[in-house]
Write a protein that holds these residues in place. Sequence first.
Motif, mmCIF file in Angstrom:
data_model
loop_
_atom_site.group_PDB
_atom_site.id
_atom_site.type_symbol
_atom_site.label_atom_id
_atom_site.label_comp_id
_atom_site.label_asym_id
_atom_site.label_seq_id
_atom_site.Cartn_x
_atom_site.Cartn_y
_atom_site.Cartn_z
ATOM 1 N N GLY A 133 49.496 -3.693 25.604
ATOM 2 C CA GLY A 133 50.721 -4.042 26.330
ATOM 3 C C GLY A 133 50.485 -4.889 27.563
ATOM 4 O O GLY A 133 51.429 -5.206 28.296
ATOM 5 N N GLU A 134 49.227 -5.275 27.817
ATOM 6 C CA GLU A 134 48.907 -6.089 29.000
ATOM 7 C C GLU A 134 48.921 -7.576 28.614
ATOM 8 O O GLU A 134 47.922 -8.274 28.649
ATOM 9 N N VAL A 135 50.135 -8.037 28.272
ATOM 10 C CA VAL A 135 50.267 -9.389 27.718
ATOM 11 C C VAL A 135 50.068 -10.457 28.780
ATOM 12 O O VAL A 135 49.523 -11.523 28.502
ATOM 13 N N VAL A 136 50.511 -10.182 29.995
ATOM 14 C CA VAL A 136 50.345 -11.161 31.088
ATOM 15 C C VAL A 136 48.859 -11.402 31.339
ATOM 16 O O VAL A 136 48.414 -12.546 31.507
ATOM 17 N N GLU A 137 48.076 -10.325 31.339
ATOM 18 C CA GLU A 137 46.625 -10.443 31.527
ATOM 19 C C GLU A 137 46.003 -11.184 30.337
ATOM 20 O O GLU A 137 45.064 -11.968 30.501
ATOM 21 N N ALA A 138 46.539 -10.951 29.146
ATOM 22 C CA ALA A 138 46.045 -11.641 27.946
ATOM 23 C C ALA A 138 46.265 -13.145 28.067
ATOM 24 O O ALA A 138 45.407 -13.944 27.693
ATOM 25 N N GLU A 139 47.406 -13.529 28.636
ATOM 26 C CA GLU A 139 47.679 -14.968 28.827
ATOM 27 C C GLU A 139 46.713 -15.559 29.853
ATOM 28 O O GLU A 139 46.267 -16.701 29.728
ATOM 29 N N ARG A 140 46.370 -14.758 30.861
ATOM 30 C CA ARG A 140 45.399 -15.236 31.861
ATOM 31 C C ARG A 140 44.055 -15.516 31.199
ATOM 32 O O ARG A 140 43.389 -16.514 31.507
ATOM 33 N N VAL A 141 43.662 -14.648 30.269
ATOM 34 C CA VAL A 141 42.407 -14.847 29.526
ATOM 35 C C VAL A 141 42.491 -16.121 28.688
ATOM 36 O O VAL A 141 41.522 -16.875 28.575
ATOM 37 N N VAL A 151 45.748 -18.473 15.618
ATOM 38 C CA VAL A 151 45.687 -17.006 15.547
ATOM 39 C C VAL A 151 45.838 -16.396 16.937
ATOM 40 O O VAL A 151 46.572 -15.426 17.135
ATOM 41 N N VAL A 152 45.156 -16.987 17.921
ATOM 42 C CA VAL A 152 45.228 -16.482 19.304
ATOM 43 C C VAL A 152 46.650 -16.632 19.832
ATOM 44 O O VAL A 152 47.219 -15.703 20.415
ATOM 45 N N TYR A 153 47.225 -17.813 19.632
ATOM 46 C CA TYR A 153 48.595 -18.041 20.110
ATOM 47 C C TYR A 153 49.570 -17.077 19.432
ATOM 48 O O TYR A 153 50.463 -16.521 20.081
ATOM 49 N N THR A 154 49.391 -16.867 18.140
ATOM 50 C CA THR A 154 50.287 -15.959 17.405
ATOM 51 C C THR A 154 50.182 -14.536 17.945
ATOM 52 O O THR A 154 51.183 -13.836 18.094
ATOM 53 N N THR A 155 48.944 -14.113 18.254
ATOM 54 C CA THR A 155 48.731 -12.769 18.819
ATOM 55 C C THR A 155 49.482 -12.619 20.136
ATOM 56 O O THR A 155 50.164 -11.614 20.378
ATOM 57 N N LEU A 156 49.369 -13.643 21.001
ATOM 58 C CA LEU A 156 50.050 -13.606 22.303
ATOM 59 C C LEU A 156 51.564 -13.657 22.147
ATOM 60 O O LEU A 156 52.294 -12.928 22.827
ATOM 61 N N ILE A 157 52.026 -14.532 21.266
ATOM 62 C CA ILE A 157 53.476 -14.655 21.035
ATOM 63 C C ILE A 157 54.040 -13.316 20.564
ATOM 64 O O ILE A 157 55.061 -12.842 21.069
ATOM 65 N N SER A 158 53.339 -12.695 19.614
ATOM 66 C CA SER A 158 53.765 -11.390 19.097
ATOM 67 C C SER A 158 53.759 -10.345 20.213
ATOM 68 O O SER A 158 54.658 -9.513 20.305
ATOM 69 N N GLY A 159 52.712 -10.400 21.082
ATOM 70 C CA GLY A 159 52.604 -9.461 22.203
ATOM 71 C C GLY A 159 53.772 -9.581 23.163
ATOM 72 O O GLY A 159 54.356 -8.576 23.589
ATOM 73 N N PHE A 160 54.132 -10.825 23.516
ATOM 74 C CA PHE A 160 55.262 -11.040 24.434
ATOM 75 C C PHE A 160 56.573 -10.595 23.791
ATOM 76 O O PHE A 160 57.449 -10.050 24.476
ATOM 77 N N GLY A 199 59.249 -7.621 24.968
ATOM 78 C CA GLY A 199 60.614 -8.026 25.306
ATOM 79 C C GLY A 199 60.691 -9.264 26.173
ATOM 80 O O GLY A 199 61.770 -9.646 26.635
ATOM 81 N N ASN A 200 59.534 -9.907 26.416
ATOM 82 C CA ASN A 200 59.519 -11.124 27.242
ATOM 83 C C ASN A 200 59.615 -12.341 26.318
ATOM 84 O O ASN A 200 58.646 -13.045 26.065
ATOM 85 N N PHE A 201 60.826 -12.586 25.821
ATOM 86 C CA PHE A 201 61.024 -13.646 24.825
ATOM 87 C C PHE A 201 60.851 -15.056 25.405
ATOM 88 O O PHE A 201 60.284 -15.917 24.726
ATOM 89 N N PRO A 202 61.308 -15.309 26.645
ATOM 90 C CA PRO A 202 61.088 -16.658 27.196
ATOM 91 C C PRO A 202 59.609 -17.047 27.218
ATOM 92 O O PRO A 202 59.256 -18.185 26.905
#
Length: 730
Positions: A324-332, A346-355, A359-362
């Motif tokens: 659930g630490e998607v913001v930190e994942a984006e920093r990585v 694959v990485v982008y899809t993982t992050l998109i799915s995480g956001f 509930g952070n759709f934007p």
Amino acid sequence: MKRTTSINIITYLQRHRFNQYHHLPLTAAHFSTTPRPFPDYSPKTPSISDSDIIRHVTTTIKRRRSEPLTRVLKPYQSRFKSNHLIWVLINIKNDYKLVLNFFNWAQKPFITLESLCIVVHLAVSSNDIETAKQLVFEFWTTPRFDVSKSFDLFTEKLIYTYKDWDSHPLVFDLYFQVLVETGFVSQAEKLFHKLLSYGVVVSVDSCNLFLSRLSCNFHGLKTAVKVFDEFPELGVCWNTVSYNIVLHCLCQLGKVKEAHNLLVQMEQRGNFPDVVSYGVVVSGYCGIGELDKVLKLVEELKRKGLKPNEYIYNNIIGLLCKSGEVVEAERVLREMSKCGVFPDNVVYTTLISGFCKAGNFPAAFKLFDEMRYKKIVPDFVTYTSVIHGICKSGKMVEARELFSEMLVKGMEPDEVTYTALIDGYCKAGEMKEAFSLHNQMVQKGRIPNVVTYTTLVDGLCKNGEVDVANELLHEMSGKGLQPNVYTYNTVVNGLCKIGNIEQAVKLMEEMDMAGFYPDTVTYTTLMDAYCKMGEMAKAHELLRFMLDKGLQPTIVTFNVLMNGFCLSGMLEDGERLIKWMLEKGITPNATTFNSLMKQYCIRNNMRATTEIYKGMRARGVMPDSNTYNILIKGHCKARNMKEAWFLYKEMVEQGFSVTATSYNALIRGFFKRKKPVEARKLFEKMRTHGLVAEKAIYDIFIDVNYEEGNWEITLELCDEAIEKCLVKET
């Protein structure tokens, strides 16, 4: 829909070429016995007539080598025997090109196992490894009745012909590899031990191939670790690739700590871990959610001058998203790009799915746009994740456009994609569109699953069409799909929403009979319906029945009861419920306290409200946005503007959203306390956030601006009030 966010270690190892061979003669230091010598090669002696044919054939193929052998040897073909092939090979063994031509001419039935092994040896001695390996490969890919017997015969002939045909120990390495590659793993291990008796140790790269093959399935993982432990005593010197394979095996077996210990021991044993070594252990720790260990390993590999690769970054991002630490994942992700390691789809899809899950759709849509801007091609999984997110945010027009774009690009949506879109239409109440998409899905050959039907049932129930939902359940069963407890819970919820509790109870009984036993959600749903009807005795009875069944109530169950007590005016019972929960070690959450505080605020008992709030904070329960909004409105109503203002500022600092009703309450309160400046500031903030004030609030500021001579603002507020208040009311 499953996606991996990491490169498989076996894939990496398969990309390494196992092409370094060596022959280690064994000494007394290696074994307790002296290696046996290879046998002398002694073919049969040809008869006089055989010698005559051999001489003629040898002379002919040497003199007429430029001509096709099928023509020049035609006179001898009828008299030619398999033994002749071997005797001719003895005469021409130093002319490798001629050997190959002659062997290719011979074909069946002249080729024997002995002659095949001879040509393999000659190919190896001529450094034609490809041909040698192909010959062995063809033998072992031919279907055979008795593998064990074939192995014994081939091995015996290869050893028998080794000594006098100018071969090289590499021939045994090659044979070992073919056995491994063709899946005859037990025969490969048998060959390994047989060769030891002749003083030959299979190369480390071939042994790595053996380890790699073993680790391809779960049953072979333990064997691979055992081989790794035993083979050094037999003369094999493992290298970094070997360690990497075994690190992978240990992680697959769930022995991540053992893998970490082996990583530490690598240097002590003279093998320096590379980025792959660290990547395997990082992946192992990611699999069990040990983020701290992962970050320490990454720091360690950086200290050693190694750079994290795509495999490592992908695993870390996957773990952070899972946690659930998607913001930190984006920093990585950003760090990854700065280090010159470029993320893939694959990485982008993982992050998109995480956001989307957070509930952070934007943020998810922004990443999707970034992906396309960077020419990283989204696949159907990426599109499905984004479509799911757009549907969750209720933007069905955009979701359908993206779905159409997916089809135009030739991507075939699967059941998950269709179900995500159907779910979006159901939640938007557009059941006609949902069923139209369901029909399209069937026409495309995609079979709706239980989740698809449950989604449609849920949509129908929320639309009040419970009878149609029941019909759909029967249709679902008729297609061989068994409704699960979630499907039944959806219908129970729908029945409760329309007030048909009697039918909901009946459906619970049907669930029991069908073997889908009602769970905590089922009971909680019914309890909620009873509580909202003020039938607290029945809600209590259900709770007791649920506990007797051995089902554990969740915090939602208790919050339903609390809400029931509060709606029924039974506030003392509500307080006793909190006390009972604490005695049982069940920690109430903000929602539990909010229900009670809201009722005390309605009764204008701010002393009791404040006591509950203090008790909540003392127990470490943090307020949510609803808590702040309840308290602000309560204090404003009681004219405690100082307390209300303090809570407002604290709420904003915590990043919570202030509701329109809270703004209205604060503005009214400040006007009553003769503080128009504070009221005006709040009104402007409210408008900036796009929130609609009450008509009475607009009237106040229209009058104030009119009296001050601010004609332009007055007219602007009039238009705004008409548009947002009067028009909406009509």
